[in-house]
Design a protein around this motif. Sequence first.
Motif, mmCIF file in Angstrom:
data_model
loop_
_atom_site.group_PDB
_atom_site.id
_atom_site.type_symbol
_atom_site.label_atom_id
_atom_site.label_comp_id
_atom_site.label_asym_id
_atom_site.label_seq_id
_atom_site.Cartn_x
_atom_site.Cartn_y
_atom_site.Cartn_z
ATOM 1 N N TRP A 13 0.823 -1.202 0.000
ATOM 2 C CA TRP A 13 0.000 0.000 0.000
ATOM 3 C C TRP A 13 0.865 1.263 0.000
ATOM 4 C CZ3 TRP A 13 -1.206 3.509 4.188
ATOM 5 C CH2 TRP A 13 -2.233 4.411 3.870
ATOM 6 N N LEU A 14 1.899 1.282 0.839
ATOM 7 C CA LEU A 14 2.801 2.434 0.889
ATOM 8 C C LEU A 14 3.556 2.597 -0.428
ATOM 9 C CD1 LEU A 14 4.141 2.133 4.548
ATOM 10 C CD2 LEU A 14 2.571 3.859 3.625
ATOM 11 N N SER A 15 3.942 1.495 -1.038
ATOM 12 C CA SER A 15 4.611 1.552 -2.338
ATOM 13 C C SER A 15 3.675 2.127 -3.397
ATOM 14 C CB SER A 15 5.079 0.159 -2.780
ATOM 15 O OG SER A 15 6.035 -0.345 -1.884
ATOM 16 N N GLN A 16 2.430 1.705 -3.359
ATOM 17 C CA GLN A 16 1.433 2.224 -4.302
ATOM 18 C C GLN A 16 1.271 3.733 -4.131
ATOM 19 O OE1 GLN A 16 -0.320 0.812 -6.753
ATOM 20 N NE2 GLN A 16 -1.632 2.553 -7.158
ATOM 21 N N LEU A 17 1.204 4.197 -2.903
ATOM 22 C CA LEU A 17 1.087 5.636 -2.643
ATOM 23 C C LEU A 17 2.302 6.397 -3.166
ATOM 24 C CD1 LEU A 17 -0.372 5.766 0.982
ATOM 25 C CD2 LEU A 17 -1.505 6.431 -1.136
ATOM 26 N N ALA A 18 3.495 5.885 -2.897
ATOM 27 C CA ALA A 18 4.717 6.563 -3.327
ATOM 28 C C ALA A 18 4.826 6.588 -4.848
ATOM 29 C CB ALA A 18 5.939 5.878 -2.719
ATOM 30 N N LEU A 19 4.586 5.454 -5.492
ATOM 31 C CA LEU A 19 4.687 5.400 -6.949
ATOM 32 C C LEU A 19 3.578 6.192 -7.625
ATOM 33 C CD1 LEU A 19 5.732 1.662 -7.368
ATOM 34 C CD2 LEU A 19 7.150 3.689 -7.783
ATOM 35 N N GLY A 20 2.389 6.210 -7.040
ATOM 36 C CA GLY A 20 1.299 7.022 -7.573
ATOM 37 C C GLY A 20 1.628 8.507 -7.509
ATOM 38 N N GLY A 21 2.205 8.928 -6.409
ATOM 39 C CA GLY A 21 2.627 10.324 -6.271
ATOM 40 C C GLY A 21 3.696 10.694 -7.279
ATOM 41 N N TRP A 22 4.629 9.779 -7.515
ATOM 42 C CA TRP A 22 5.686 9.997 -8.497
ATOM 43 C C TRP A 22 5.088 10.130 -9.901
ATOM 44 C CZ3 TRP A 22 8.499 6.118 -11.701
ATOM 45 C CH2 TRP A 22 9.620 6.669 -12.306
ATOM 46 N N GLN A 23 4.104 9.273 -10.218
ATOM 47 C CA GLN A 23 3.450 9.329 -11.522
ATOM 48 C C GLN A 23 2.713 10.658 -11.702
ATOM 49 O OE1 GLN A 23 -0.040 6.885 -12.188
ATOM 50 N NE2 GLN A 23 0.707 6.389 -14.238
ATOM 51 N N ILE A 24 1.997 11.100 -10.705
ATOM 52 C CA ILE A 24 1.269 12.364 -10.781
ATOM 53 C C ILE A 24 2.244 13.529 -10.954
ATOM 54 C CG2 ILE A 24 -0.127 13.990 -9.434
ATOM 55 C CD1 ILE A 24 -1.569 11.490 -8.289
ATOM 56 N N ARG A 25 3.348 13.508 -10.253
ATOM 57 C CA ARG A 25 4.350 14.565 -10.373
ATOM 58 C C ARG A 25 4.930 14.600 -11.798
ATOM 59 N NH1 ARG A 25 6.445 13.612 -5.994
ATOM 60 N NH2 ARG A 25 8.113 12.205 -6.589
ATOM 61 N N PHE A 77 3.239 2.717 -13.481
ATOM 62 C CA PHE A 77 4.434 2.828 -14.300
ATOM 63 C C PHE A 77 4.166 3.479 -15.654
ATOM 64 C CE2 PHE A 77 5.242 -0.779 -11.432
ATOM 65 C CZ PHE A 77 6.293 -0.227 -10.730
ATOM 66 N N ALA A 78 2.924 3.883 -15.932
ATOM 67 C CA ALA A 78 2.610 4.589 -17.171
ATOM 68 C C ALA A 78 3.285 5.957 -17.132
ATOM 69 C CB ALA A 78 1.102 4.747 -17.317
ATOM 70 N N ARG A 79 3.880 6.346 -18.247
ATOM 71 C CA ARG A 79 4.608 7.612 -18.335
ATOM 72 C C ARG A 79 4.038 8.467 -19.461
ATOM 73 N NH1 ARG A 79 5.258 7.512 -14.225
ATOM 74 N NH2 ARG A 79 6.617 6.196 -13.061
ATOM 75 N N PRO A 80 4.104 9.795 -19.337
ATOM 76 C CA PRO A 80 3.654 10.674 -20.420
ATOM 77 C C PRO A 80 4.558 10.507 -21.640
ATOM 78 C CG PRO A 80 4.078 11.930 -18.400
ATOM 79 C CD PRO A 80 4.542 10.539 -18.160
ATOM 80 N N ALA A 81 3.939 10.508 -22.828
ATOM 81 C CA ALA A 81 4.680 10.393 -24.089
ATOM 82 C C ALA A 81 4.139 11.417 -25.074
ATOM 83 C CB ALA A 81 4.535 8.985 -24.654
#
Length: 118
Positions: A13-25, A77-81
């Motif tokens: 759950w904590l990993s999901q929160l951290a990676l989700g925040g990274w994706q939004i940023r 893990f989806a990234r803007p392109a």
Amino acid sequence: MVSALITVAAIAWLSQLALGGWQIRQFNQAFDALCQRGRVGVGRSGGRFKPRVVLAVAFDKQDCVCDTLLMRGITVFARPAKINHLIGVKREELEPDVIFPHDPACQNALSLALKMKH
């Protein structure tokens, strides 16, 4: 055994929160850069169990595409392109079903992005 499962769930759950925040940023940085280029239309499609698509198109003063942003995926893990083949195309020449013939989600997102006010 139960405490190990709870620990694994908490770490996930904590990993999901951290990676989700990274994706939004990452997305926000790409979107801010896009907004600097011109007027921006944004479209979003997708469902709960289908890959979501966010597509943004920036138009210059001549109503030509000057920049794009496409983000698609189910995971964090989806990234803007970029969609380079759209750059320079006039707004009235953009046809979602021709540009994305086999991708209804991208067609829908582009249609919504094109509905922005002139």
